[in-house]
Enzyme design. Structure first.
Site, PDB file in Angstrom:
ATOM      1  N   CYS B  35       0.815  -1.217   0.000  1.00  0.00           N
ATOM      2  CA  CYS B  35       0.000   0.000   0.000  1.00  0.00           C
ATOM      3  C   CYS B  35       0.845   1.262   0.000  1.00  0.00           C
ATOM      4  O   CYS B  35       0.339   2.352  -0.216  1.00  0.00           O
ATOM      5  CB  CYS B  35      -0.912   0.024   1.212  1.00  0.00           C
ATOM      6  SG  CYS B  35      -1.986  -1.396   1.273  1.00  0.00           S
ATOM      7  N   ASP B  37       2.589   2.488   2.641  1.00  0.00           N
ATOM      8  CA  ASP B  37       3.038   2.953   3.950  1.00  0.00           C
ATOM      9  C   ASP B  37       2.764   1.920   5.030  1.00  0.00           C
ATOM     10  O   ASP B  37       1.810   1.169   4.974  1.00  0.00           O
ATOM     11  CB  ASP B  37       2.498   4.332   4.346  1.00  0.00           C
ATOM     12  CG  ASP B  37       1.055   4.542   3.979  1.00  0.00           C
ATOM     13  OD1 ASP B  37       0.335   3.545   3.870  1.00  0.00           O
ATOM     14  OD2 ASP B  37       0.651   5.708   3.821  1.00  0.00           O
ATOM     15  N   CYS B  62       5.864   8.181   3.193  1.00  0.00           N
ATOM     16  CA  CYS B  62       6.232   9.507   2.738  1.00  0.00           C
ATOM     17  C   CYS B  62       6.510  10.417   3.938  1.00  0.00           C
ATOM     18  O   CYS B  62       6.422  10.012   5.088  1.00  0.00           O
ATOM     19  CB  CYS B  62       5.110  10.076   1.889  1.00  0.00           C
ATOM     20  SG  CYS B  62       3.550  10.098   2.757  1.00  0.00           S
ATOM     21  N   CYS B 106      -2.357   9.309   6.709  1.00  0.00           N
ATOM     22  CA  CYS B 106      -1.123   9.119   7.485  1.00  0.00           C
ATOM     23  C   CYS B 106      -1.407   9.255   8.976  1.00  0.00           C
ATOM     24  O   CYS B 106      -0.854   8.524   9.795  1.00  0.00           O
ATOM     25  CB  CYS B 106      -0.068  10.144   7.074  1.00  0.00           C
ATOM     26  SG  CYS B 106       0.491   9.960   5.383  1.00  0.00           S
TER      27      CYS B 106
END
Lengths: 403, 277
Positions: B35, B37, B62, B106
């Site tokens: 995916c 992350d 990221c 995130c």
């Protein structure tokens, strides 16, 4: 801080000579090339000069060049013209690794009821000649295959593929936006009917492109209106940019022979040094058959956007095929089509050089990148020596259902 | 290029609490390399007090994923397990001065890792991995997770759901299903009864609250001991104060700052950081 600009497949600096050539047409010579008076007429002559310069880059005749607003417009125009010109033919062939200007237009045609073949590539990004040959049929309106890939630099055998299509009387278009100015192109020897170019990839400004249309090819304009470009592309010309593109093509042709080998040497040096100093790094694409200015390297177990932003701190500009860097959630369609494992796609970095790139700039990258990779790997829960909770599968469940 | 705040950049370039705790008391792993992350959170927890004494993270992802993970560890260190569970994904985003909306997932990943670690500590099943139908096959997102995150963050559109969970952001074939889930979710009696998700505090409101707490709770007590402070500035979640009177040069200064911070965290927002000018 002066940037170390290694993202020339995204866009390039406008060459100083190009800007010089353009400025008078903003300042003083603002006439409309379609006007009857001398003031406009002199602009018209200058546009014809630019047309000849663009034609010379690919050994075409000037009247075979139509100026457009960008590479995407050239690509869209080529496909649209083919399906309009052969309305009874309902099949289009392209590849899975094209630029979105072709890929999404092909998907648009598919929604309109066309049958679209997206040719696969192998793990080095190469097409299979036999699969290509089998896809050609009587119903095929056009084949559109890029000359060289923007992400990996891999070059397709357009000369051979074009011949195969021509034998069957099928129209052939190539998106040569990345190849233009980087590889010798000769339409007299290539069996292509249409070819797209973009100004800003070869040191002209953004907002101008060109489409080569072989004499005698059936053509329908995409933008309909006035008589400009002999009725092949309406709209008052983007005069200064067209003049800039002409100048840029002239310069590119002049530099071609020396730059191709210089860039390949610099690129190989960068690539070898990085692969040697970073464990678990791999080069993506057919190494022996690439644009001289492009390298695409995967650094496993780290994520591309993180690498780019760390590089950015040092003023180094590059790009990545990772999902986060793409602006969408999907990683590079090109690397996925090649079957590159996801561990490697997310950590892929593309460096693309230009004739303004110097060896010392690349040495700087060789110096700063390995510690960045090392540091991000320390941060990562994945790695060669670490136990991964989930095996890095080569294929994600859903991504590629679409094509 | 993403429009990251200075705080995100700072936590990305200089992340705190990186690595892995040896012999951890709790481990939370979420995401996957496919995916794009993944986060592994390890915690040291004092078994008698239930307090998180140390937290470290490893993140593949990221800049905003790394920054969110690092902030999560900062926010939960020193908290009891129960207090830590009150840290929401919005708290993580707020601490960073906000995240681009496409990157909210995130912060959700941080919250999930925390839940997973605490469930692991308590010997429970991971909340996000309880049985559930996988809706988004590209990113392996279950119906459970979509419902949970949508409820917690008051998400009403597919675009929101994609920003927060990634679901629907791949091939897009599950978008109609997500629409159906949202429709069902927000028309169900459960949702009707739920109070509207609290709106994030505006800066004006936050500043006013901080001033109130300082004036009414903090300064009177300091003044009683002959000390005082002055509020100099509020930058995001950073409250900058300056010592006055007997507080100047007081060897207990750090403890005073700590005390002010705890009070503000309790009464205003859990992610406030107090600094001396």
């Amino acid at each position: 801080m002066k940037p170390i600009y290694l993202d020339n497949n995204a866009t390039t600096a406008v060459a100083p000579e190009v800007l010089e050539a353009m400025l008078p047409y903003y300042r003083d010579l603002y006439g409309n090339p379609s006007s009857m008076h001398t003031f406009g007429g002199q602009v018209h002559r200058k546009i014809e000069e630019a047309r000849a310069q663009v034609a010379a880059l690919i050994n075409a005749e000037p009247e075979e060049i139509v100026f457009t607003s960008c590479g995407s417009e050239s690509d869209n125009t080529a496909l649209m013209s083919a399906v309009e010109s052969f309305p009874h033919k309902r099949h289009v062939i392209t590849t899975r690794v094209e630029h979105p200007a072709i890929l999404n237009f092909a998907r648009f045609l598919s929604r309109k009821g066309y049958r679209v073949t997206f040719l696969p590539v192998d793990s080095a990004g190469r097409l299979d000649r036999d699969v290509f040959l089998k896809s050609l049929d009587d119903d095929t309106a056009i084949v559109s295959i890029m000359f060289a890939n923007n992400e990996t630099g891999v070059i397709f055998p357009i000369s051979e593929l074009g011949e195969l299509a021509r034998e069957k009387g099928i129209l052939f278009h190539t998106d040569a936006v990345q190849a233009g100015g980087k590889l010798p192109l000769d339409v007299k020897k290539l069996a292509v009917d249409m070819l797209s170019l973009s100004g800003h990839k070869l040191h002209a400004p953004k907002g101008v492109g060109a489409l080569y249309i072989r004499k005698g090819t059936r053509f329908h304009p995409y933008i309909i209106g006035g008589h400009q470009e002999h009725g092949r592309r309406a709209g008052t010309e983007n005069v200064a940019s067209i003049i800039g593109m002409g100048k840029a093509c002239e310069l590119a042709l002049g530099h071609l022979a020396t730059e191709a080998s210089r860039l390949a040497g610099l690129r190989d040096g960068l690539e070898q040094a990085l692969v040697a100093s970073c464990p678990d790094a791999r080069v993506n694409g057919d190494i022996g058959n690439r644009l001289p200015n492009t390298t695409n390297i995967s650094f496993e177990f780290v994520e591309g956007e993180a690498i780019l932003l760390r590089l950015n701190e040092f003023g180094v500009c590059a790009s990545s095929g990772s999902a986060c860097a793409s602006g969408s959630l999907e990683p590079s369609h090109v690397l996925r089509a090649m079957g590159i494992p996801f561990t490697a796609i997310h950590g892929s970095i593309r460096f693309s050089l230009s004739r303004f790139t110097t060896e010392s700039e690349l040495n700087r990258v060789i110096e700063i990148l390995p510690p960045i990779i090392n540091e991000l790997r320390q941060l990562s829960p994945y790695g060669r020596d670490k136990i991964m909770r989930k095996a890095p599968g080569d294929v994600a469940a859903g991504f590629d259902k679409r094509s | 290029m993403w429009d990251y705040t200075e705080k995100v950049k700072d936590f990305f370039l200089h992340p705190k609490n990186t690595g892995e705790i040896q012999n951890p008391d709790a481990v939370g792993e979420v995401g996957s390399i496919i995916c794009g992350d993944a986060l592994k959170l390890t915690l040291k927890i004092d078994k008698t007090t239930g307090r998180i004494t140390d937290a470290k993270f490893q993140t593949f992802g990221c800049a905003s994923a790394i920054a969110s993970s690092s902030v999560l560890t900062e926010l939960i260190k020193g908290k009891t397990v129960d207090e830590a569970l009150r840290v929401t994904n919005q708290d993580i985003a707020d601490f960073l001065g906000g995240l681009p909306k496409e990157k909210m997932h995130c912060s959700v990943m941080g919250r999930e890792a925390l839940e997973a670690a605490i469930a692991n500590y308590r010997g429970e099943k991971k909340p996000v991995e309880v049985e559930g139908k996988v809706i988004c096959k590209c990113f392996e997102v279950t119906e459970e997770k979509i419902r949970k995150v949508a409820l917690e963050n008051h998400l009403t559109t597919v675009e929101d759901v994609t920003n927060f969970t990634k679901a629907g952001g791949g091939c897009g074939s599950c978008v109609p299903e997500i629409e159906t889930i949202l429709k069902d979710l927000w028309s169900s009696p459960q949702a009707q009864e739920m109070p509207q998700a609290p709106k994030p505090m505006t800066n004006l409101r936050k500043i006013a609250l901080i001033q109130d707490v300082l004036e009414q709770e903090i300064r009177p007590r300091l003044q009683a001991d002959g000390g005082d402070i002055e509020l100099k500035d509020i930058v995001g979640n950073r409250v900058i104060v300056s010592f006055r009177a007997l507080c100047v040069g007081c060897p207990m200064g750090d403890i005073t700052i700590q005390g002010i911070q705890e009070k503000l965290r309790e009464l205003v927002s859990s992610n406030i950081v107090v600094e001396e000018e």
